[in-house]
Structures are given as structure tokens and as C-alpha cells.
Enzyme design. Structure first.
Site, mmCIF file in Angstrom:
data_model
loop_
_atom_site.group_PDB
_atom_site.id
_atom_site.type_symbol
_atom_site.label_atom_id
_atom_site.label_comp_id
_atom_site.label_asym_id
_atom_site.label_seq_id
_atom_site.Cartn_x
_atom_site.Cartn_y
_atom_site.Cartn_z
ATOM 1 N N ASP A 164 9.716 -8.811 -6.019
ATOM 2 C CA ASP A 164 8.811 -7.620 -6.405
ATOM 3 C C ASP A 164 8.859 -7.361 -7.764
ATOM 4 O O ASP A 164 9.665 -7.655 -8.436
ATOM 5 C CB ASP A 164 9.496 -6.239 -5.552
ATOM 6 N N ARG A 214 1.844 -12.748 -5.518
ATOM 7 C CA ARG A 214 1.301 -11.619 -4.924
ATOM 8 C C ARG A 214 0.403 -10.759 -5.923
ATOM 9 O O ARG A 214 1.293 -10.471 -7.123
ATOM 10 C CB ARG A 214 2.258 -10.746 -4.178
HETATM 11 P P1 FDA Z 1 -5.942 2.258 -3.239
HETATM 12 O O1 FDA Z 1 -4.570 2.867 -3.669
HETATM 13 O O2 FDA Z 1 -7.019 2.558 -3.742
HETATM 14 O O3 FDA Z 1 -5.940 2.534 -1.829
HETATM 15 C C1 FDA Z 1 -7.263 1.989 -1.305
HETATM 16 C C2 FDA Z 1 -7.561 2.510 0.183
HETATM 17 O O4 FDA Z 1 -6.189 2.260 1.012
HETATM 18 C C3 FDA Z 1 -7.259 3.925 0.199
HETATM 19 O O5 FDA Z 1 -8.524 4.610 0.145
HETATM 20 C C4 FDA Z 1 -6.857 4.287 1.398
HETATM 21 O O6 FDA Z 1 -7.747 4.235 2.529
HETATM 22 C C5 FDA Z 1 -5.751 3.255 1.617
HETATM 23 N N1 FDA Z 1 -4.439 4.080 1.391
HETATM 24 C C6 FDA Z 1 -3.691 3.416 0.024
HETATM 25 N N2 FDA Z 1 -2.580 4.016 0.178
HETATM 26 C C7 FDA Z 1 -2.305 4.759 1.410
HETATM 27 C C8 FDA Z 1 -1.150 5.536 1.674
HETATM 28 N N3 FDA Z 1 -0.072 5.749 0.902
HETATM 29 N N4 FDA Z 1 -1.346 6.046 2.852
HETATM 30 C C9 FDA Z 1 -2.664 6.134 3.624
HETATM 31 N N5 FDA Z 1 -3.700 5.227 3.033
HETATM 32 C C10 FDA Z 1 -3.309 4.606 1.885
HETATM 33 N N6 FDA Z 1 3.443 -2.348 -6.681
HETATM 34 C C11 FDA Z 1 4.188 -2.848 -7.708
HETATM 35 O O7 FDA Z 1 4.002 -2.181 -8.510
HETATM 36 N N7 FDA Z 1 5.014 -3.919 -7.321
HETATM 37 C C12 FDA Z 1 4.978 -4.482 -6.211
HETATM 38 O O8 FDA Z 1 5.916 -5.483 -6.044
HETATM 39 C C13 FDA Z 1 4.431 -4.195 -5.087
HETATM 40 N N8 FDA Z 1 4.390 -5.210 -3.848
HETATM 41 C C14 FDA Z 1 3.369 -4.399 -3.006
HETATM 42 C C15 FDA Z 1 3.217 -5.282 -1.728
HETATM 43 C C16 FDA Z 1 2.336 -4.818 -0.985
HETATM 44 C C17 FDA Z 1 2.243 -5.884 0.351
HETATM 45 C C18 FDA Z 1 1.270 -4.190 -1.106
HETATM 46 C C19 FDA Z 1 0.075 -3.989 -0.255
HETATM 47 C C20 FDA Z 1 1.348 -3.335 -2.349
HETATM 48 C C21 FDA Z 1 2.529 -3.529 -3.364
HETATM 49 N N9 FDA Z 1 2.444 -2.804 -4.405
HETATM 50 C C22 FDA Z 1 3.404 -3.021 -5.505
HETATM 51 C C23 FDA Z 1 1.813 -1.527 -4.201
HETATM 52 C C24 FDA Z 1 0.507 -1.437 -5.031
HETATM 53 O O9 FDA Z 1 0.704 -1.859 -6.599
HETATM 54 C C25 FDA Z 1 -0.407 -0.340 -5.005
HETATM 55 O O10 FDA Z 1 0.350 0.682 -5.465
HETATM 56 C C26 FDA Z 1 -0.869 -0.088 -3.519
HETATM 57 O O11 FDA Z 1 -1.042 -1.210 -2.888
HETATM 58 C C27 FDA Z 1 -2.000 0.959 -3.445
HETATM 59 O O12 FDA Z 1 -3.106 0.333 -4.081
HETATM 60 P P2 FDA Z 1 -4.321 -0.422 -3.366
HETATM 61 O O13 FDA Z 1 -4.868 -1.464 -4.131
HETATM 62 O O14 FDA Z 1 -4.106 -0.506 -1.795
HETATM 63 O O15 FDA Z 1 -5.511 0.552 -3.645
#
Ligand code: FDA
Length: 337
Positions: A164, A214
Site C-alpha cells: 500500500d 494499483r
Molecule cells: P470517489 O471518492 O470520488 O468515489 C466515487 C464514488 O464511490 C462515490 O460517488 C460513491 O458512490 C462511492 N464511494 C466512495 N467512497 C465511499 C464510501 N466511503 N462510502 C460509500 N460510498 C463511497 N489510497 C491510498 O492512498 N493508498 C492506498 O494504498 C490505497 N489503496 C486502495 C485500494 C483499493 C482497492 C481502493 C479501491 C482504494 C484504495 N485507496 C488507497 C483509496 C483511494 O485512494 C481513494 O481514497 C478511494 O478509493 C476513494 O476514491 P474513488 O476513486 O473511489 O472516488
């Protein structure tokens, strides 16, 4: 994901300034205030105690966390695998300040990968590891050695490890340790945070055939000197990073719940590299229907499943990302305060 809660507050693009989306300014200000309150609350031991002891918290935790034991993690893995999903398991705990805690984290991962293998789940489940949980802040060499122990156990169990990424002050150290691990364990996965300005360059370095990377937006609130700040800037950076990985024939692990980025990924792969192996990744408990929809469409989807007793920081991050969930925690505090 992950935090050094005392050093970095967490956010996602949803909380960043939407300067290019005028009508949402008011909502953004409210979200910032709410997030700041949340992060303040996350540092108050008394609030932490109230939340962790409240029964409703347990219900909420189970939405995002497999449970507290290795066996809970394996049970959830079995259920998700039966649905055609793959898994990456994260033993919760970060910012470890003593060697004994780091050693305990290593032991938990060793036990976990052994169990996955014994249960016939190793082909569909890997592990995600935070170097800060392995003592990175104490001694980088110790963190490397601890990560090596986990990689050895993972290889013996026929599975893989992804490292991570945490806040930007650790990026260089994490990539250096990743490179050392890859010398012996080439399948070790990297994580790149699109929100960091440096990330396109890091992607170029990592964009080689088979390199597991990732790509996520980034969960830490970072200063403008090092990170893109608006929702659209981060999205554009995500697409640029992905293009670099695809051009270099890496193995992109597209970690987002954002419908626009999922659709952009599909279009890019269709246009540039229809045969390129890749996977989507999402968090346990978030957009579960979309995870299954993608599986139904023939995509490989991996669910990031955290487990362990140290779930508080992880839960606060999920609340900060989605303030709508906060009401549940507040109710827990009020009913037990
Ligand atoms: P965004 O936050 O814009 O979310 C898009 C949509 O997803 C929202 O509109 C909602 O519908 C849904 N959603 C998102 N979060 C939600 C919540 N908490 N509850 C309910 N619905 C929600 N970061 C990092 O800094 N280091 C890392 O190693 C990782 N590792 C990692 C692994 C995996 C498998 C994932 C999916 C994410 C990470 N992250 C991470 C976190 C990543 O950086 C980010 O903070 C989150 O994925 C949220 O960003 P989105 O791209 O999903 O978009």
C-alpha cells in the site's frame, strides 16, 4: 486505506476543492468543515473509546471490515470468491511505533496466507501490506526485512503481496523498498496515487510488462505543492497515469469506485490495448453491486478487505470520504456519551 492520523488528515477527491464545479462550492465547504471535525474527533481518545465500544459501531464496522480475526478474513474471502470476486486482505494497523507490534503484524500475515492456502483460496486472494505497520517510521531496514518475511510466506502459499502507499512523505522510501522486494519477488504489487504530481513519472518507472500497479486517487490530504487539489485535476491525472501504465504493458489494477474513471478505463483499454490483462479493485462494502456487475461483464474484480482489531482509523477514513455515513457514528456516540 491507511493513515498516519496524527500527521496527515485524509480526504478523497470528494472533499477536495471543486473550483471547476461552481454550484458545488457550498457543499464542498460543508464537507471540508465536516471532515475537519471528523479528523479532530479521530484524535480524541474519549471519542475513540465511545465509538469503539458502541454496539452500533460494530454494525457499521462490519459493513467495511471483515471482522477482527484472521478466520473472519478467510470467511469473507470464501464468500466473495464464491461470487466470482478476487480479494486483497489488509491486516489493519499502521504507524507502528515498536518492533514487537511490527513482528505481530508479520505473524498475522504469515498465519493468514497459510490459511488461505490450506483453504484453497490462495489463487483468488492476495494480501495488502502497509510498510508503516511493519515499522517504516522506526527503521526502514526493519520494515524491508519484515516485508520480506511476508513475501516469503506469500510465495510459499502461492499468492502475492501488494505494498500500500501512505502519505507523500513516505513515497520515496516505499518505492525504494518495493524495488528491493521486486528483485526477489517480481510479482509484488505497487500502489500509485494519481493525486500526487510526481505520479506520472513514477508510473513511467513502473510501466513494464507484468508489473502489477494499483492506481488509486490517493486517500491523504496533501498540500498543493505536491498534489493536485481539485476533483477534475485528480481525475485527469488518473487517466494520464493509466495511459502510461497501459502504454508500458504493465498490469494495471484500477482501484476506484468512480463511474467516470471506470468508464474511461474501459474506453482506453478498448482503444489502446484490448488484450492487456488488468483488473478493477474496490473496497469491501462500497459499490458491491457494481463489483458484481463488472464480474458479470467478464472483468476481473478484486475487493480490498480489511480485518483486525485496529479498525477505528480505517472507519474514520470511510466516514471522511462519505459524510452521509457519519450520522451512524454520531448516533453511536450520543447514545453512549
Ligand atoms: P470517489 O471518492 O470520488 O468515489 C466515487 C464514488 O464511490 C462515490 O460517488 C460513491 O458512490 C462511492 N464511494 C466512495 N467512497 C465511499 C464510501 N466511503 N462510502 C460509500 N460510498 C463511497 N489510497 C491510498 O492512498 N493508498 C492506498 O494504498 C490505497 N489503496 C486502495 C485500494 C483499493 C482497492 C481502493 C479501491 C482504494 C484504495 N485507496 C488507497 C483509496 C483511494 O485512494 C481513494 O481514497 C478511494 O478509493 C476513494 O476514491 P474513488 O476513486 O473511489 O472516488
Amino acid at each position: 486505506m491507511c493513515t498516519r492520523a496524527r500527521r496527515a488528515t485524509l480526504t478523497t477527491a470528494a472533499q477536495r476543492p471543486w473550483t471547476d464545479e461552481q454550484p458545488q462550492r457550498a457543499a464542498f465547504s460543508a464537507a471540508v468543515a465536516l471532515r475537519q471535525t471528523l479528523m479532530w474527533a479521530s484524535r480524541r481518545e474519549r471519542i475513540k473509546k465511545l465509538v469503539t465500544k458502541a454496539p452500533i459501531s460494530r454494525t457499521l464496522v462490519h459493513r467495511f471490515v471483515a471482522g477482527e480475526s484472521v478466520h473472519d478474513a478467510v470467511d469473507v474471502t470464501r464468500t466473495l470468491s464464491a461470487q466470482g470476486l478476487t480479494v486483497s486482505l489488509d491486516h489493519l494497523g499502521e504507524d507502528t511505533r515498536d518492533a514487537a507490534t511490527a513482528t505481530a503484524a508479520v505473524a498475522a500475515y504469515q498465519q493468514l496466507v497459510g490459511l488461505l492456502h490450506a483453504e484453497g483460496l490462495a489463487a483468488s486472494a492476495e494480501v495488502s501490506v502497509k510498510l508503516s505497520a511493519l515499522g517504516q517510521a522506526l527503521d526502514q531496514q526493519m520494515a524491508l526485512e519484515n516485508a520480506r518475511f511476508i513475501c516469503v510466506a506469500a510465495r510459499e502459499s502461492a499468492t502475492t503481496v501488494t505494498i500500500d502507499m501512505e502519505d507523500h512523505t513516505t513515497t520515496d522510501s516505499t518505492l525504494r523498498i518495493l524495488n528491493e522486494l521486486r528483485a526477489d519477488f517480481p510479482s509484488t504489487g505497487a500502489v500509485i496515487q494519481a493525486s500526487l504530481r510526481r505520479s506520472e513519472e513514477d508510473c513511467t518507472m513502473l510501466a513494464a510488462p507484468g508489473s502489477r500497479v494499483r492506481l488509486c486517487k490517493g486517500a491523504y490530504q496533501e498540500p498543493a505543492t505536491v498534489a493536485w487539489q481539485t476533483r477534475e485535476e485528480v481525475r485527469r491525472a488518473f487517466v494520464r497515469c493509466l495511459r502510461v501504465l497501459v502504454a508500458g504493458r504493465a498490469y494495471p489494477m484500477v482501484a476506484t469506485h468512480d463511474p467516470k474513471l471506470i468508464s474511461a478505463t474501459r474506453s482506453m483499454l478498448h482503444e489502446l490495448a484490448p488484450e492487456l490483462p488488468h483488473e478493477y479493485q474496490m473496497l469491501y462494502g462500497i459499490r458491491a453491486n457494481e463489483q458484481l456487475r463488472l464480474v458479470g461483464a467478464g472483468e476481473r474484480v478484486r475487493v480490498y478487505v480489511p480485518f483486525g482489531t485496529q479498525w477505528y482509523s480505517y472507519l474514520v477514513r470511510r466516514m471522511a470520504e462519505r459524510p452521509a455515513n457519519l450520522g451512524l457514528v454520531l448516533r453511536a456516540v450520543v447514545s453512549h456519551g
